[in-house]
Each structure stands twice: as structure tokens, then as C-alpha cells.
Design a protein around this motif. Structure first.
Motif, PDB file in Angstrom:
ATOM      1  N   VAL A  16       0.814  -1.224   0.000  1.00  0.00           N
ATOM      2  CA  VAL A  16       0.000   0.000   0.000  1.00  0.00           C
ATOM      3  C   VAL A  16       0.846   1.273   0.000  1.00  0.00           C
ATOM      4  CG1 VAL A  16      -1.946  -1.109   1.158  1.00  0.00           C
ATOM      5  CG2 VAL A  16      -0.139  -0.054   2.524  1.00  0.00           C
ATOM      6  N   SER A  17       2.167   1.134   0.152  1.00  0.00           N
ATOM      7  CA  SER A  17       3.045   2.310   0.203  1.00  0.00           C
ATOM      8  C   SER A  17       3.826   2.447  -1.097  1.00  0.00           C
ATOM      9  CB  SER A  17       4.022   2.177   1.375  1.00  0.00           C
ATOM     10  OG  SER A  17       4.931   3.261   1.394  1.00  0.00           O
ATOM     11  N   SER A  18       3.929   3.671  -1.584  1.00  0.00           N
ATOM     12  CA  SER A  18       4.660   3.910  -2.837  1.00  0.00           C
ATOM     13  C   SER A  18       6.166   3.838  -2.632  1.00  0.00           C
ATOM     14  CB  SER A  18       4.280   5.269  -3.421  1.00  0.00           C
ATOM     15  OG  SER A  18       4.593   6.316  -2.506  1.00  0.00           O
ATOM     16  N   VAL A  19       6.619   4.034  -1.397  1.00  0.00           N
ATOM     17  CA  VAL A  19       8.050   3.971  -1.096  1.00  0.00           C
ATOM     18  C   VAL A  19       8.255   3.074   0.111  1.00  0.00           C
ATOM     19  CG1 VAL A  19       8.565   6.255  -2.041  1.00  0.00           C
ATOM     20  CG2 VAL A  19       7.929   6.031   0.363  1.00  0.00           C
TER      21      VAL A  19
END
Length: 222
Positions: free
Chosen positions: A13-16
């Protein structure tokens, strides 16, 4: 010895990544201090070491043996930032015996004595305790489990000066028997008892200055 080697945590769910190639080592009877702002990944790091979250890549080793999350649940004992939110027992005795129904009276009193709460009635409600006493009880709950590593999330947050000093003195005593890893946004009084210090920012862990240097600089600035 605890070793973290190139540890990363990157949930879908996290882009990074939340944690990026973390490398760390800590010896028994040492206290490591990780300092960083809110959102830097400090709590996530503790949750991985407590077996509550699973790393994306890298290794967590204890004495050269790689550990899985189930192993970490036995290795580490995590004290949350607001432990009172996690109390389930109606009394101190019930709280200590959760998961340990056959716990002996001697072990109960030993754990409470180690955290300076043995003078309290076992029938006292955990929610009636002061903030500092609740932190101590949360520590006793973990000591009952006899972990090798105590993990503490912002242990002095929200405490007044007197309670902070008492808690720092307690942690100094506990590290004579246990390995401690503490995360905080404000090193403050914890610097005086830290053996290792790192900074965590945007998921990047860096070796900080030696605690003695940080303590000296803090004194100069005060």
C-alpha cells in the motif's frame, strides 16, 4: 548479539519503502537508542523485531541464526508507547497472568519488584495507575515472558520530569540483565544510559554520534 542486515519493509500500500536497508548490531547488556521524527519508521522497526510485522527483505539474526517472525515473538518483548491502551486485565494480577494462568506468586512479585511496583496491591486496576506506573507495569508484563530483548516505543513520552528520571533509572538497572532497544523522537534523558545511538529519517538508519558526544553537546546547549 542482535544483527539486522539490509532490512527493508515495503508494504504494497506504500509507494516507497518505510524502512530502507537497515543495518544494526547490538550486544547483550547494551541499550541502543534510535532517534527520529514521527513517521520515520521507528515503531515499524520495533514491530518487525517483535514479530508483529514481517520484513520485506534482509535478515534479522540472533547469535548468527536467522530468525523468522515466530522466533522474534519469543525473542523480544515490546512495550508500546501508550501501554494502557493494551491492558486487558481488571487487576495487576490478572494483567500479569494473561497467557500465564499457572504463573507462580514468586514470579509475579519478582517481576513487580524489578520495576518498583511490588508495594502495590495485586488487586489494583491497571487503569488507576499513574502514567509512570503504567509504563512500569507494561515492562513487568514483558519481563514475565523472560525475553532476550526489551523493545520500548517512546518510553518517556508524556511523563513529567520526575517520572522520566525514575523511568531512566529503571532502564539503567534493567540493561544490566537485558538487551534494550529504545526508539524515541526526543533522546533527552535517555542519552545518559545509551550505549549505541542511531538516527532514523525517512526509513534510513544512520550511525549517530557516540552517546558520550551527544550528552556533552546537550550539556553545552543547555
Amino acid at each position: 548479539m542482535l544483527y539486522l542486515k539490509n532490512l527493508t519493509y515495503h508494504p504494497a500500500v506504500s509507494s516507497v519503502p518505510i524502512l530502507k536497508s537497515i543495518n544494526l548490531q547490538l550486544a547483550p547488556q547494551q541499550m541502543g537508542l534510535v532517534v527520529g521524527p514521527s513517521g520515520s519508521g521507528k515503531t515499524t522497526l520495533l514491530e518487525i523485531l517483535a514479530g508483529l510485522a514481517e520484513k520485506t527483505s534482509g535478515e534479522v539474526l540472533w547469535r548468527e541464526q536467522e530468525l523468522l517472525p515466530i522466533d522474534l515473538r519469543y525473542l523480544g518483548g515490546l512495550v508500546f508507547q501508550f501501554p494502557e491502551r493494551h491492558f486487558c486485565g481488571g487487576t495487576i494480577l490478572e494483567e500479569l497472568r494473561l497467557g500465564h494462568p499457572e504463573l507462580s506468586s514468586d514470579r509475579v512479585h519478582k517481576a513487580l519488584d524489578e520495576v518498583g511496583l511490588d508495594h502495590l496491591s495485586l488487586q489494583t486496576s491497571p487503569h488507576s495507575l499513574s502514567g509512570g506506573q503504567q509504563r512500569r507495569l507494561a515492562l513487568a508484563v514483558q519481563l514475565i515472558r523472560e525475553p532476550h530483548l526489551l523493545l520500548l516505543d517512546e518510553p518517556t513520552a508524556g511523563l513529567d520530569w520526575s517520572m522520566r528520571r525514575q523511568l531512566v533509572s529503571l532502564l539503567a538497572r534493567l540493561k544490566q540483565e537485558w538487551m534494550l532497544l529504545v526508539v524515541t523522537h526526543d533522546a533527552g534523558d535517555l542519552l545518559e544510559i545509551a550505549d549505541r545511538c542511531w538516527t532514523l529519517h525517512h526509513g534510513n538508519l544512520q550511525q549517530g554520534a557516540e552517546p558520550q558526544t551527544l550528552r556533552t553537546n546537550s550539556q553545552i546547549g543547555s
